[in-house]
Design a protein around this motif. Structure first.
Motif: not given
Length: 88
Positions: A5, A7, A33, A48-50, A52
């Motif tokens: 993933m 950032p 996200a 805090t996002w991830r 794909d």
């Protein structure tokens, strides 16, 4: 195996935009996200996002436009100038 993933900063670099703009796209629901921030209350001010990589590719594909095909321009019909009558 699923690719790692990304950032927000890496996604922003791939898109060529600012981190905050990526966050606005996520909050607006335009970019998918995952929120991985710890729900500890007031200790974190920013989530805090991830992202794909396939979701990022889908986002870019959905926003890509195809230029319209050029159409033949219509030519104006030739009209001769009106005759001028002189009274002098």
């Amino acid at each position: 195996m699923t690719p790692a993933m990304l950032p927000v900063r890496a996604a922003a670099e791939r898109l060529g935009i600012d981190d905050d703009h990526v966050r606005r796209l996520i909050v607006a629901g335009l970019l998918r996200a995952v929120d991985v921030s710890v729900p500890s209350g007031a200790t974190r001010t920013r989530r805090t996002w991830r992202i794909d990589p396939t979701d990022l590719e889908d986002f870019v594909a959905g926003r890509t436009t195809v230029p319209p095909t050029p159409t033949a321009r219509r030519r104006r019909k030739y009209r001769p100038a009106p005759t001028v009558t002189q009274y002098f």
